[in-house]
Design a protein around this motif. Structure first.
Motif, PDB file in Angstrom:
ATOM      1  N   GLY A 121       0.798  -1.218   0.000  1.00  0.00           N
ATOM      2  CA  GLY A 121       0.000   0.000   0.000  1.00  0.00           C
ATOM      3  C   GLY A 121       0.828   1.265   0.000  1.00  0.00           C
ATOM      4  O   GLY A 121       0.326   2.346  -0.331  1.00  0.00           O
ATOM      5  N   ALA A 122       2.119   1.138   0.373  1.00  0.00           N
ATOM      6  CA  ALA A 122       3.003   2.307   0.413  1.00  0.00           C
ATOM      7  C   ALA A 122       3.800   2.481  -0.873  1.00  0.00           C
ATOM      8  O   ALA A 122       4.648   3.372  -0.948  1.00  0.00           O
ATOM      9  N   LEU A 123       3.550   1.653  -1.881  1.00  0.00           N
ATOM     10  CA  LEU A 123       4.328   1.744  -3.124  1.00  0.00           C
ATOM     11  C   LEU A 123       4.144   3.089  -3.817  1.00  0.00           C
ATOM     12  O   LEU A 123       5.061   3.577  -4.484  1.00  0.00           O
ATOM     13  N   SER A 124       2.984   3.691  -3.653  1.00  0.00           N
ATOM     14  CA  SER A 124       2.733   4.987  -4.299  1.00  0.00           C
ATOM     15  C   SER A 124       3.339   6.150  -3.526  1.00  0.00           C
ATOM     16  O   SER A 124       3.324   7.283  -4.006  1.00  0.00           O
ATOM     17  N   ASN A 125       3.845   5.876  -2.328  1.00  0.00           N
ATOM     18  CA  ASN A 125       4.450   6.913  -1.488  1.00  0.00           C
ATOM     19  C   ASN A 125       5.900   6.521  -1.207  1.00  0.00           C
ATOM     20  O   ASN A 125       6.164   5.729  -0.302  1.00  0.00           O
ATOM     21  N   PRO A 126       6.875   7.030  -1.974  1.00  0.00           N
ATOM     22  CA  PRO A 126       8.269   6.598  -1.812  1.00  0.00           C
ATOM     23  C   PRO A 126       8.804   6.785  -0.400  1.00  0.00           C
ATOM     24  O   PRO A 126       9.539   5.933   0.108  1.00  0.00           O
ATOM     25  N   GLN A 127       8.433   7.885   0.273  1.00  0.00           N
ATOM     26  CA  GLN A 127       8.943   8.119   1.622  1.00  0.00           C
ATOM     27  C   GLN A 127       8.408   7.083   2.616  1.00  0.00           C
ATOM     28  O   GLN A 127       9.150   6.538   3.427  1.00  0.00           O
ATOM     29  N   GLN A 128       7.114   6.808   2.541  1.00  0.00           N
ATOM     30  CA  GLN A 128       6.534   5.811   3.446  1.00  0.00           C
ATOM     31  C   GLN A 128       7.078   4.421   3.147  1.00  0.00           C
ATOM     32  O   GLN A 128       7.375   3.643   4.061  1.00  0.00           O
ATOM     33  N   PHE A 129       7.237   4.089   1.852  1.00  0.00           N
ATOM     34  CA  PHE A 129       7.785   2.783   1.484  1.00  0.00           C
ATOM     35  C   PHE A 129       9.202   2.632   2.010  1.00  0.00           C
ATOM     36  O   PHE A 129       9.569   1.582   2.551  1.00  0.00           O
ATOM     37  N   GLU A 130      10.015   3.681   1.872  1.00  0.00           N
ATOM     38  CA  GLU A 130      11.400   3.607   2.344  1.00  0.00           C
ATOM     39  C   GLU A 130      11.449   3.431   3.855  1.00  0.00           C
ATOM     40  O   GLU A 130      12.288   2.683   4.373  1.00  0.00           O
ATOM     41  N   ARG A 131      10.543   4.098   4.559  1.00  0.00           N
ATOM     42  CA  ARG A 131      10.520   3.947   6.020  1.00  0.00           C
ATOM     43  C   ARG A 131      10.187   2.513   6.430  1.00  0.00           C
ATOM     44  O   ARG A 131      10.863   1.920   7.278  1.00  0.00           O
ATOM     45  N   LEU A 132       9.162   1.920   5.813  1.00  0.00           N
ATOM     46  CA  LEU A 132       8.793   0.544   6.134  1.00  0.00           C
ATOM     47  C   LEU A 132       9.889  -0.436   5.713  1.00  0.00           C
ATOM     48  O   LEU A 132      10.219  -1.378   6.441  1.00  0.00           O
ATOM     49  N   PHE A 133      10.439  -0.209   4.521  1.00  0.00           N
ATOM     50  CA  PHE A 133      11.486  -1.099   4.008  1.00  0.00           C
ATOM     51  C   PHE A 133      12.707  -1.074   4.917  1.00  0.00           C
ATOM     52  O   PHE A 133      13.267  -2.121   5.271  1.00  0.00           O
ATOM     53  N   ASN A 134      13.148   0.126   5.317  1.00  0.00           N
ATOM     54  CA  ASN A 134      14.328   0.239   6.173  1.00  0.00           C
ATOM     55  C   ASN A 134      14.081  -0.355   7.555  1.00  0.00           C
ATOM     56  O   ASN A 134      14.995  -0.918   8.164  1.00  0.00           O
ATOM     57  N   GLU A 135      12.853  -0.239   8.047  1.00  0.00           N
ATOM     58  CA  GLU A 135      12.541  -0.839   9.346  1.00  0.00           C
ATOM     59  C   GLU A 135      12.622  -2.364   9.276  1.00  0.00           C
ATOM     60  O   GLU A 135      13.140  -3.021  10.184  1.00  0.00           O
ATOM     61  N   MET A 136      12.122  -2.942   8.177  1.00  0.00           N
ATOM     62  CA  MET A 136      12.222  -4.391   7.996  1.00  0.00           C
ATOM     63  C   MET A 136      13.680  -4.818   7.890  1.00  0.00           C
ATOM     64  O   MET A 136      14.085  -5.825   8.487  1.00  0.00           O
ATOM     65  N   GLU A 137      14.478  -4.062   7.155  1.00  0.00           N
ATOM     66  CA  GLU A 137      15.900  -4.388   7.029  1.00  0.00           C
ATOM     67  C   GLU A 137      16.610  -4.266   8.377  1.00  0.00           C
ATOM     68  O   GLU A 137      17.463  -5.086   8.712  1.00  0.00           O
ATOM     69  N   ARG A 138      16.260  -3.238   9.134  1.00  0.00           N
ATOM     70  CA  ARG A 138      16.902  -3.044  10.437  1.00  0.00           C
ATOM     71  C   ARG A 138      16.565  -4.192  11.384  1.00  0.00           C
ATOM     72  O   ARG A 138      17.439  -4.711  12.085  1.00  0.00           O
ATOM     73  N   GLN A 139      15.308  -4.606  11.388  1.00  0.00           N
ATOM     74  CA  GLN A 139      14.902  -5.710  12.260  1.00  0.00           C
ATOM     75  C   GLN A 139      15.607  -7.003  11.864  1.00  0.00           C
ATOM     76  O   GLN A 139      16.065  -7.766  12.724  1.00  0.00           O
ATOM     77  N   ARG A 140      15.706  -7.252  10.562  1.00  0.00           N
ATOM     78  CA  ARG A 140      16.360  -8.474  10.110  1.00  0.00           C
ATOM     79  C   ARG A 140      17.850  -8.468  10.470  1.00  0.00           C
ATOM     80  O   ARG A 140      18.395  -9.459  10.966  1.00  0.00           O
ATOM     81  N   ALA A 141      18.517  -7.341  10.222  1.00  0.00           N
ATOM     82  CA  ALA A 141      19.947  -7.251  10.522  1.00  0.00           C
ATOM     83  C   ALA A 141      20.203  -7.385  12.018  1.00  0.00           C
ATOM     84  O   ALA A 141      21.150  -8.057  12.444  1.00  0.00           O
ATOM     85  N   LEU A 142      19.357  -6.756  12.825  1.00  0.00           N
ATOM     86  CA  LEU A 142      19.524  -6.833  14.270  1.00  0.00           C
ATOM     87  C   LEU A 142      19.358  -8.263  14.761  1.00  0.00           C
ATOM     88  O   LEU A 142      20.124  -8.745  15.607  1.00  0.00           O
ATOM     89  N   LEU A 143      18.363  -8.967  14.216  1.00  0.00           N
ATOM     90  CA  LEU A 143      18.142 -10.346  14.638  1.00  0.00           C
ATOM     91  C   LEU A 143      19.305 -11.236  14.223  1.00  0.00           C
ATOM     92  O   LEU A 143      19.750 -12.095  14.992  1.00  0.00           O
ATOM     93  N   GLU A 144      19.831 -11.033  12.997  1.00  0.00           N
ATOM     94  CA  GLU A 144      20.963 -11.839  12.550  1.00  0.00           C
ATOM     95  C   GLU A 144      22.186 -11.603  13.434  1.00  0.00           C
ATOM     96  O   GLU A 144      22.906 -12.544  13.782  1.00  0.00           O
TER      97      GLU A 144
END
Length: 430
Positions: A121-144
């Motif tokens: 749903g955030a694909l049309s909003n680059p800023q919101q998509f980047e925020r969600l994407f970076n949060e997912m990446e941060r959570q994954r990296a932290l867990l690893e």
């Protein structure tokens, strides 16, 4: 021999290689098939990381038709924002590159829409998509990082330390759980989908109603609003009022002893218990199913009564509340107007406990007298009882992620990032 290569997106590639091939020589083939650069490749077999690039497939006991999971190493948190992706236009972040790739590939877009509605749903909003994407990446990296640190600590622990052995056993258990989940997602992914409940079209006093068929409910139940619309409320016997107790409570207004329900071409006599706040107009309980010797035929998707077949409704034909429930977006008890079982359909849960409704009155219902039930008069309706604010996500989903080895905060953050989709949150974390 033939082996299978797969990635975290579920893509499968079959390749023919020699059992004596070294992992470093397998890397270019993996890049060609899955698009993961050799420097970013992490290979896993049976949950174990294949770390030595000089080792061969045979040394890891990888044989015919075995599956190797290929994961791409993630950069440390914040690295995606600090630099541009190699090979991408200058200044283009990993999040923006991923967004453009998703928009350019209809298949990936369809999969993302199903698995992570919040991100799609955030694909049309680059800023919101980047925020969600970076949060997912941060959570994954932290867990690893946490998992790698935990494994290093265990490797250096005293082998005679009881606590260390207990932690090793727990890590093995978590690895088995993760592997079991991967197996389920590979061989029967349908088990992660949501089941559409059984509804049929019927008529009560000429008024069309979508009835919920529930063999686990003791009584056939109708809501007060539906009884008013069907013009049968004047037949309500308030002497049978009381409180239904099961998973939660609900107020029973009384009983309609006899009315006719049209199912298909059949007119069936039926007794109805009128109950408040269950979010369903009409529920066919076990009393109705047994009385008319009904057969729930899931092979042909019909309810069969006296050789009359009535098909169960498709998802798009369900009542609005049932559509929300099937999608996992059902409203809370406060907005619905009554209690429900956690993680279950609200109507059958309370109906199953409505032992006071059918037949002779039980202790929860008043004896047949000329006045209303004392217990019903004394007990406030469920909607009047103050209730705590509902959590953002189901406790069962949070607990399921915690059982995989993450903290409660990490589980909630992952569910936030994945729009509440527990399966996607688990795949993101692991």
């Amino acid at each position: 021999m033939r082996i299978c290569l797969t990635n975290e997106l579920g893509d499968f590639k079959t390749v023919e290689v020699s059992a004596t091939i070294e992992l470093e020589n397998l890397a270019p083939l993996i890049q060609a098939e899955l698009g993961v650069p050799p420097a970013a490749q992490q290979l896993f077999f049976n949950g174990n990381l294949l770390g030595n690039p000089k080792s061969t497939l045979a040394s890891h006991r990888i044989g015919q038709d075995d599956i190797i999971l290929v994961r791409a190493r993630r950069p440390p948190p914040g690295a995606a924002q600090a630099s541009a992706v190699a090979g991408a236009p200058a200044g283009l972040s990993r999040a923006e590159l991923a967004r453009q790739q998703i928009l350019a590939d209809p298949e990936i877009l369809r999969r993302l829409t199903t698995q992570n509605p919040a991100l799609s749903g955030a694909l049309s909003n680059p800023q919101q998509f980047e925020r969600l994407f970076n949060e997912m990446e941060r959570q994954r990296a932290l867990l690893e990082q946490q998992q790698e640190q935990a494994m290093r600590d265990l490797e250096n622990a005293d082998v005679f330390d009881v606590e260390a052995q207990r932690r090793i056993a727990e890590e093995i258990r978590k690895a088995n759980v993760a592997q079991n989940m991967e197996t389920a997602m590979e061989y029967h992914p349908e088990s992660f989908g949501r089941v559409v409940m059984l509804y049929i079209n019927c008529e009560v006093n000429g008024h069309p109603v979508k009835a919920f068929v529930d063999s686990g409910a003791q009584a056939t139940i109708m809501s007060p609003d539906c009884a008013e619309k069907c013009h049968v409320m004047h037949l309500l016997d308030e002497r049978f009022a009381g409180i239904a107790r099961g998973v939660g409570t609900a107020k029973i207004l009384g009983r309609i002893h006899s009315t006719q329900i049209k199912v298909g071409k059949l007119f069936l006599p039926c007794s109805l218990t009128v109950m408040e706040g269950k979010g369903v107009d009409l529920l066919f309980g076990l009393d109705m199913l047994k009385r008319h010797q009904a057969c729930i035929d899931l092979e042909h998707n019909v309810l069969r009564i006296n050789n009359e077949e009535v098909r169960f409704l498709a998802e798009h034909e369900l009542p609005e509340f049932a559509k929300l429930e099937a999608s996992g977006d059902a409203p809370s008890d406060e907005t619905r107007g009554g209690p429900s079982a956690s993680g279950a359909a609200p109507a059958p849960a309370a109906a199953s406990g409505a032992a006071s409704a059918p037949g002779a009155p039980q202790p929860a219902a008043a004896p047949p007298t000329s006045g209303p039930s004392p217990s019903a008069a004394a007990a406030p309706p469920p909607s009047a009882v103050p209730q705590a604010a509902a959590p953002r996500h189901a406790e069962s989903a949070i607990r399921g992620l915690m059982d995989l080895g993450v903290s409660r905060e990490q589980a909630i953050a992952a569910l936030d990032a994945c729009g509440g989709n527990a399966d996607l949150a688990a795949s993101m974390l692991f």
